[in-house]
Design an enzyme around this catalytic site. Structure first.
Site, short mmCIF file in Angstrom:
data_model
loop_
_atom_site.label_atom_id
_atom_site.label_comp_id
_atom_site.label_asym_id
_atom_site.label_seq_id
_atom_site.Cartn_x
_atom_site.Cartn_y
_atom_site.Cartn_z
N HIS A 1 5.33 6.26 5.28
CA HIS A 1 3.97 5.76 5.16
C HIS A 1 2.98 6.80 5.69
O HIS A 1 3.34 7.68 6.47
CB HIS A 1 3.82 4.44 5.91
CG HIS A 1 4.53 3.30 5.24
ND1 HIS A 1 4.36 1.99 5.59
CD2 HIS A 1 5.42 3.29 4.21
CE1 HIS A 1 5.11 1.22 4.82
NE2 HIS A 1 5.76 1.99 3.97
N CYS B 1 1.24 -1.54 8.00
CA CYS B 1 2.26 -2.57 7.89
C CYS B 1 2.85 -2.85 9.27
O CYS B 1 2.54 -2.17 10.26
CB CYS B 1 3.36 -2.14 6.92
SG CYS B 1 4.38 -0.78 7.53
N GLU C 1 0.60 6.49 7.82
CA GLU C 1 0.47 6.42 9.27
C GLU C 1 1.63 7.14 9.96
O GLU C 1 1.45 7.85 10.95
CB GLU C 1 0.42 4.96 9.73
CG GLU C 1 -0.73 4.17 9.14
CD GLU C 1 -0.36 3.47 7.83
OE1 GLU C 1 -0.93 2.39 7.57
OE2 GLU C 1 0.50 3.98 7.08
N CYS D 1 4.80 0.19 10.81
CA CYS D 1 3.92 1.25 11.31
C CYS D 1 3.19 0.80 12.57
O CYS D 1 2.94 1.61 13.47
CB CYS D 1 2.92 1.65 10.24
SG CYS D 1 3.61 2.67 8.92
#
Length: 355
Positions: free
Chosen positions: A272, A299, A274, A302
């Site tokens: 992701h 999410c 992040e 993360c």
């Protein structure tokens, strides 16, 4: 602040100017340029580009004199810009931006913003006919009006289409009520200073959005940026790890399978945005007081990592399906979560506001 207004015939740009003059004490500025010839009728309406030019070609100085504020006329855009630059804390408005050279000149200054105004052709034709009738002039046919409107927007040398597409805010004004128009403009808040120069939130969110354009994930593009003391520490976007085949080239079977959000996450190869930003920064570089900006709410997975590395605040623009769980984890971990809500820009249908 200097607001430039441009747009189609009878779109309502001078009514927008009137609103800003009446409600926010803007001063009207004009430039001494020849009035464009009118091919149908001799109407000089408030929404024709010749509105500030009298019939003998002399610039008018009393367009908005009902409140004692006459238009100040300049011989060139350079003169106008020099005047405003020395008074940049005041509020000015002009509808006399008619070519790219003038626009480029104004765009160099941090106090200028371009706003376009448009309306459906049937609405603009009706407005034009009403004004012709009010002046006892013969109203044009729809075909005549469309032809004139096309010249106004698409003429190869002085059409306004190239200017309109560069406007920061593009207002769609289909309403037939001036009262309603003024109400919608009040809700839009055109005078918000954030429109002139991005806030730190807007600045870093734009960087996150730019990072997202590098994403190769087939599911969604996401970008993130880690910031400390208003300086970028790292950026990230989602996609397969370094050395693996890109997701959009078949590198992640889960993303390429078309499964709905939240399904098969344990088989996903994509990191992701992040995660990439945090990995790039490392815990030591994140330090205390770091902020993570991301264009989509993190999410659950993360959010756990965000807490672990010591991020103090997460700012996001778009919601995600796991917002509630993310909020709970970040809250328990002492991380502030807030949504970034900038002033509206781009295409804004005034009738949609508050409806």
């Amino acid at each position: 602040m200097l607001i430039g207004l441009c747009g189609g015939l009878c779109a309502g740009k001078h009514e927008v100017a009137n609103y800003l003059v009446q409600e926010h004490s803007f001063q009207v500025l004009t430039m001494k340029t020849p009035a464009p010839e009118l091919s149908i009728g001799a109407i000089h309406s408030k929404d024709d580009d010749s509105a500030f030019i009298s019939r003998n070609g002399v610039p008018s100085s009393t367009v908005f004199d009902e409140h004692g504020r006459g238009a100040i006329c300049f011989f060139s855009a350079d003169d106008l810009l020099d005047y405003v630059t020395k008074r940049w804390r005041d509020r000015f408005i002009t509808t006399d931006i008619r070519d790219e050279r003038v626009l480029e000149l104004l765009l160099c200054r941090p106090f200028f913003i371009l706003v376009s105004v448009d309306a459906p052709v049937s609405v603009r034709w009706k407005r034009y006919k009403n004004r012709c009738e009010a002046q006892s002039l013969t109203a044009p046919t729809l075909e005549e009006f469309v032809l004139k409107s096309d010249v106004h927007m698409y003429h190869p040398t002085h059409g306004l289409a190239s200017l309109v597409q560069r406007a920061t805010i593009r207002l769609l004004n289909p309403t037939e009520s001036i009262t309603t128009l003024h109400t919608k403009l009040k809700e839009l808040n055109l005078t918000n200073e954030e429109r002139l120069r991005p806030t730190w939130d807007a600045y870093f969110m734009q960087i996150a959005s730019l990072a997202a354009q590098r994403s190769n994930c087939m599911k969604r593009r996401v970008g993130a940026v880690v910031v400390r003391e208003k300086r970028v520490i790292s950026t990230g976007y989602n996609g397969t790890p370094r050395g693996l085949v890109n997701c959009n080239e078949g590198g992640c079977r889960r993303c390429n399978s078309g499964d709905i959000s939240g399904i098969g996450l344990n088989t996903c190869f994509c990191l992701h945005a992040e995660e990439n930003a945090l990995l790039e920064a490392g815990k030591e570089r994140v330090g205390g007081g770091a902020i993570l900006y991301c264009d989509t709410c993190p999410c659950l997975t993360c959010s756990v990592k965000i807490v672990q590395v010591g991020i103090s605040e997460v700012v996001y623009s778009q919601s995600y399906s796991m917002d509630t769980e993310t909020s709970r984890v970040l809250s328990e971990g002492g991380v502030r979560l807030r949504q970034f809500c900038p002033p509206l820009d781009g295409l804004v249908n005034l009738c949609d506001l508050s409806d």
